[in-house]
Design a protein around this motif. Structure first.
Motif, PDB file in Angstrom:
ATOM      1  N   MET A 103      68.943  30.396 110.505  1.00 29.04           N
ATOM      2  CA  MET A 103      67.996  29.698 109.639  1.00 29.04           C
ATOM      3  C   MET A 103      66.820  29.148 110.426  1.00 29.04           C
ATOM      4  SD  MET A 103      69.137  30.234 106.690  1.00 29.04           S
ATOM      5  CE  MET A 103      67.930  29.246 105.837  1.00 29.04           C
ATOM      6  N   SER A 104      67.061  28.713 111.666  1.00 28.42           N
ATOM      7  CA  SER A 104      65.954  28.246 112.511  1.00 28.42           C
ATOM      8  C   SER A 104      64.980  29.382 112.796  1.00 28.42           C
ATOM      9  CB  SER A 104      66.495  27.679 113.825  1.00 28.42           C
ATOM     10  OG  SER A 104      67.206  26.482 113.610  1.00 28.42           O
ATOM     11  N   ASN A 105      65.512  30.567 113.087  1.00 22.58           N
ATOM     12  CA  ASN A 105      64.651  31.711 113.391  1.00 22.58           C
ATOM     13  C   ASN A 105      63.913  32.220 112.154  1.00 22.58           C
ATOM     14  OD1 ASN A 105      65.489  31.625 116.054  1.00 22.58           O
ATOM     15  ND2 ASN A 105      67.124  33.114 115.757  1.00 22.58           N
ATOM     16  N   LEU A 106      64.554  32.155 111.004  1.00 26.94           N
ATOM     17  CA  LEU A 106      63.933  32.690 109.787  1.00 26.94           C
ATOM     18  C   LEU A 106      62.916  31.735 109.175  1.00 26.94           C
ATOM     19  CD1 LEU A 106      67.027  34.291 108.002  1.00 26.94           C
ATOM     20  CD2 LEU A 106      65.167  35.488 109.158  1.00 26.94           C
ATOM     21  N   THR A 107      63.116  30.423 109.363  1.00 29.16           N
ATOM     22  CA  THR A 107      62.222  29.450 108.733  1.00 29.16           C
ATOM     23  C   THR A 107      61.325  28.706 109.723  1.00 29.16           C
ATOM     24  OG1 THR A 107      63.851  27.657 108.868  1.00 29.16           O
ATOM     25  CG2 THR A 107      63.927  29.071 106.911  1.00 29.16           C
ATOM     26  N   GLY A 108      61.679  28.735 110.996  1.00 26.95           N
ATOM     27  CA  GLY A 108      60.907  27.991 111.985  1.00 26.95           C
ATOM     28  C   GLY A 108      61.259  26.528 112.056  1.00 26.95           C
ATOM     29  N   VAL A 109      62.257  26.077 111.304  1.00 28.65           N
ATOM     30  CA  VAL A 109      62.699  24.683 111.328  1.00 28.65           C
ATOM     31  C   VAL A 109      63.707  24.517 112.462  1.00 28.65           C
ATOM     32  CG1 VAL A 109      63.831  22.829 110.059  1.00 28.65           C
ATOM     33  CG2 VAL A 109      62.332  24.430 108.857  1.00 28.65           C
ATOM     34  N   ALA A 110      63.499  23.516 113.307  1.00 27.91           N
ATOM     35  CA  ALA A 110      64.339  23.340 114.494  1.00 27.91           C
ATOM     36  C   ALA A 110      65.610  22.545 114.181  1.00 27.91           C
ATOM     37  CB  ALA A 110      63.545  22.636 115.594  1.00 27.91           C
ATOM     38  N   GLU A 111      66.626  22.751 115.017  1.00 29.16           N
ATOM     39  CA  GLU A 111      67.864  21.960 115.021  1.00 29.16           C
ATOM     40  C   GLU A 111      68.559  21.924 113.658  1.00 29.16           C
ATOM     41  OE1 GLU A 111      69.263  20.880 117.685  1.00 29.16           O
ATOM     42  OE2 GLU A 111      67.596  21.457 118.974  1.00 29.16           O
ATOM     43  N   PHE A 112      68.925  23.087 113.152  1.00 29.82           N
ATOM     44  CA  PHE A 112      69.658  23.135 111.894  1.00 29.82           C
ATOM     45  C   PHE A 112      71.095  22.654 112.045  1.00 29.82           C
ATOM     46  CE2 PHE A 112      66.494  25.585 109.505  1.00 29.82           C
ATOM     47  CZ  PHE A 112      66.721  25.072 108.235  1.00 29.82           C
ATOM     48  N   THR A 113      71.598  22.578 113.276  1.00 33.25           N
ATOM     49  CA  THR A 113      72.954  22.073 113.470  1.00 33.25           C
ATOM     50  C   THR A 113      73.076  20.615 113.027  1.00 33.25           C
ATOM     51  OG1 THR A 113      72.369  21.632 115.783  1.00 33.25           O
ATOM     52  CG2 THR A 113      73.601  23.652 115.324  1.00 33.25           C
ATOM     53  N   ASP A 114      71.944  19.907 112.904  1.00 36.59           N
ATOM     54  CA  ASP A 114      71.977  18.530 112.405  1.00 36.59           C
ATOM     55  C   ASP A 114      72.451  18.470 110.958  1.00 36.59           C
ATOM     56  OD1 ASP A 114      71.034  17.760 114.829  1.00 36.59           O
ATOM     57  OD2 ASP A 114      68.983  17.360 114.186  1.00 36.59           O
ATOM     58  N   PHE A 115      72.393  19.603 110.253  1.00 36.21           N
ATOM     59  CA  PHE A 115      72.756  19.651 108.843  1.00 36.21           C
ATOM     60  C   PHE A 115      74.142  20.259 108.633  1.00 36.21           C
ATOM     61  CE2 PHE A 115      68.202  19.847 109.429  1.00 36.21           C
ATOM     62  CZ  PHE A 115      67.799  18.734 108.714  1.00 36.21           C
ATOM     63  N   THR A 116      74.897  20.322 109.734  1.00 35.54           N
ATOM     64  CA  THR A 116      76.298  20.727 109.699  1.00 35.54           C
ATOM     65  C   THR A 116      77.095  19.702 110.501  1.00 35.54           C
ATOM     66  OG1 THR A 116      76.268  22.033 111.748  1.00 35.54           O
ATOM     67  CG2 THR A 116      75.501  23.130 109.735  1.00 35.54           C
ATOM     68  N   LEU A 117      78.394  19.947 110.641  1.00 34.63           N
ATOM     69  CA  LEU A 117      79.254  19.087 111.453  1.00 34.63           C
ATOM     70  C   LEU A 117      79.470  19.685 112.841  1.00 34.63           C
ATOM     71  CD1 LEU A 117      81.863  18.200 108.691  1.00 34.63           C
ATOM     72  CD2 LEU A 117      79.971  16.777 109.511  1.00 34.63           C
ATOM     73  N   HIS A 118      78.588  20.586 113.245  1.00 33.10           N
ATOM     74  CA  HIS A 118      78.772  21.288 114.522  1.00 33.10           C
ATOM     75  C   HIS A 118      78.723  20.339 115.710  1.00 33.10           C
ATOM     76  CE1 HIS A 118      77.689  24.118 117.850  1.00 33.10           C
ATOM     77  NE2 HIS A 118      78.619  24.810 117.252  1.00 33.10           N
ATOM     78  N   ARG A 119      77.994  19.247 115.590  1.00 36.56           N
ATOM     79  CA  ARG A 119      77.888  18.312 116.710  1.00 36.56           C
ATOM     80  C   ARG A 119      79.204  17.581 116.968  1.00 36.56           C
ATOM     81  NH1 ARG A 119      75.261  16.125 112.346  1.00 36.56           N
ATOM     82  NH2 ARG A 119      75.588  13.932 111.802  1.00 36.56           N
ATOM     83  N   PHE A 120      80.164  17.679 116.037  1.00 33.92           N
ATOM     84  CA  PHE A 120      81.472  17.035 116.212  1.00 33.92           C
ATOM     85  C   PHE A 120      82.555  18.037 116.618  1.00 33.92           C
ATOM     86  CE2 PHE A 120      79.342  14.537 112.754  1.00 33.92           C
ATOM     87  CZ  PHE A 120      79.084  13.401 113.507  1.00 33.92           C
ATOM     88  N   ARG A 121      82.157  19.223 117.059  1.00 34.46           N
ATOM     89  CA  ARG A 121      83.129  20.287 117.328  1.00 34.46           C
ATOM     90  C   ARG A 121      84.098  19.923 118.448  1.00 34.46           C
ATOM     91  NH1 ARG A 121      78.363  21.285 119.551  1.00 34.46           N
ATOM     92  NH2 ARG A 121      78.180  22.071 121.683  1.00 34.46           N
ATOM     93  N   MET A 122      83.702  19.038 119.386  1.00 35.80           N
ATOM     94  CA  MET A 122      84.562  18.698 120.513  1.00 35.80           C
ATOM     95  C   MET A 122      85.556  17.584 120.192  1.00 35.80           C
ATOM     96  SD  MET A 122      83.561  20.879 122.650  1.00 35.80           S
ATOM     97  CE  MET A 122      84.543  20.341 124.035  1.00 35.80           C
TER      98      MET A 122
END
Length: 440
Positions: A103-122
């Motif tokens: 989605m970042s590559n297709l739209t040019g919007v940065a840091e789409f991981t902020d809109f998921t729970l990916h930052r809590f994967r650890m």
């Protein structure tokens, strides 16, 4: 007429030098807040901005961009496989990372991981983290529509499994359309934020039940809000540190603490040594019981000023079917089932039911028999599919010859003649139709 100053005019407008993106660069909502927009909701909103459906967006853009074999097969067959598991793109597994990058590559919007729970994967396991079906607050939808922007979106917090109420309005999150009484996938082929994908009803028309006295649900939602608002990196080592601090401060040991938490001591032991991660609901239960802020728990910091509430008892797994027969009897009966060619339709669970034993018993003690039965069932399914495809081919041949006498045999006309909508989604049927057209 000459434009002598065109070059200098062009250079004074650096905004003209930009990279063109394939999709509209739609601004996400709520970044850095507890009501951050979910990635699945953003995709549905993006499809609406392009005046198309999420189904077409997936077929025409996402599948070709990702170029994954299983996605290409879904497109060929016209199945719903992607949307059945689309809730995973909001989580912390690889799917969330892949779709965020795409989605970042297709739209040019940065840091789409902020809109998921990916930052809590650890720190948070995937197990039980997300809901498979959509939930919402009708009051929130109404406020969004009546706001200055009028933008209706789907917050990420509604997708998290432990969240069952809206703390803003003290309402239970709804999960069925009040008009058609159907549940919806988190992302559907016809998803429109704020509307039912089945009957297109506006979901902000009704409010959920009151949750005024559900203190446990309020506590869970408040902790998740605190977690989503946090901007400090959280480490896996903080979990073991917090559990060790609880043991010391309560002057107890691992076995006794596991008993107080109503979890198996081996499970608790894997948490304290870092081998496994406690699920999100277990962390919330621990934080509530010992008065710890959830962010402090994940950081391994001392207790905060959280006031606990009384939680319901932890649900224990129960073995619904025990193996009562001796193993040698089970083995002989399983052999006879595998040897009987009339049992090709049976999967391993059905074989276990017929033997009145647990499926795990079969896999643990007789893996070869389980594998043989699985292979036999797959052959049975393949044969069934071949027979069904052959029947469809004969029906299509008759319909093709009948329609050709009066008009052009298009797919739509053939589907109407057969009374089978979407029959040409399967690759084999699609190829057969092409051969008929080529021969004609």
């Amino acid at each position: 007429m000459t434009y002598r100053n065109f070059q200098s005019w062009y250079e004074e407008l650096p905004s003209l030098h930009h990279t063109t993106t394939r999709l509209y660069s739609l601004a996400p909502i709520g970044r850095g807040t507890c009501y951050v927009e979910s990635l699945s909701g953003y995709i549905a909103r993006l499809a609406a901005e392009h005046c198309t459906t999420t189904g077409r967006l997936f077929t025409d853009v996402f599948s070709s961009y990702l170029d994954k074999h299983y996605l290409n097969e879904i497109v060929k067959r016209g199945g719903n496989g992607f949307f059945d598991a689309a809730h995973m793109i909001n989580g912390n597994a690889r799917a969330a990372e892949q779709f965020s990058t795409m989605m970042s590559n297709l739209t040019g919007v940065a840091e789409f991981t902020d809109f998921t729970l990916h930052r809590f994967r650890m720190i948070i396991p995937q197990r039980g983290l997300l809901k498979r079906h959509k939930t919402w607050c009708g009051d929130c939808y109404r406020e969004m529509k009546q706001s200055q922007t009028g933008i209706v979106f789907e917050p990420l917090i509604w997708q998290i499994g432990v969240v069952s109420i809206c703390n803003e309005h003290n309402r239970v999150l709804m999960d069925r359309c009040p008009e058609c009484n159907k549940t919806s996938l988190v992302l559907d082929r016809r998803s429109i934020p704020g509307h039912c994908p089945h009957c297109k009803a506006w979901l902000g028309r009704h409010s959920g039940l009151s949750a005024e006295n559900d203190y446990e649900a309020k506590m869970r939602a408040a902790m998740i809000k605190r977690l989503l608002e946090n901007k400090v990196p959280l480490k896996r080592s903080g979990i073991a540190s917090s559990l060790s601090r609880i043991i010391v401060s309560n002057d107890t040991n691992s076995t006794e603490l596991a008993r107080r938490l109503d979890v198996p001591k081996t499970t608790f032991w894997t948490w304290t040594n870092g081998r496994n991660l406690p699920s999100l609901i277990e962390v919330i239960r621990i934080c509530n019981k010992f008065g710890i802020d959830i962010v402090d728990f994940y950081q391994g910091l001392p207790n905060g000023e959280h006031l606990p509430v009384i939680f319901k008892k932890r649900k224990k797994k129960t073995n619904l079917k025990l193996t009562t027969r001796p193993l040698y009897v089970v083995k002989q009966m399983a052999k006879s089932i595998v040897a009987d060619n009339t049992n090709g339709h049976m999967h391993v669970q059905a074989m276990a039911d017929a033997l009145s034993c647990n499926k795990k018993t079969l896999y643990n003690h007789f893996p070869a028999l389980c594998k043989a039965q699985s292979i036999k069932r797959q052959r049975f399914l393949n044969k069934q599919k071949e027979e069904r495809i052959d029947r469809l081919r004969y029906e299509i041949d008759d319909a093709f010859n009948e329609v050709t006498r009066f008009e052009r045999p298009t797919k739509r006309r053939l589907e109407g003649r057969l009374g089978r909508p979407c029959v040409f989604r399967e690759r084999e049927i699609k190829d057969h139709y092409k051969n008929l057209r080529a021969g004609g």
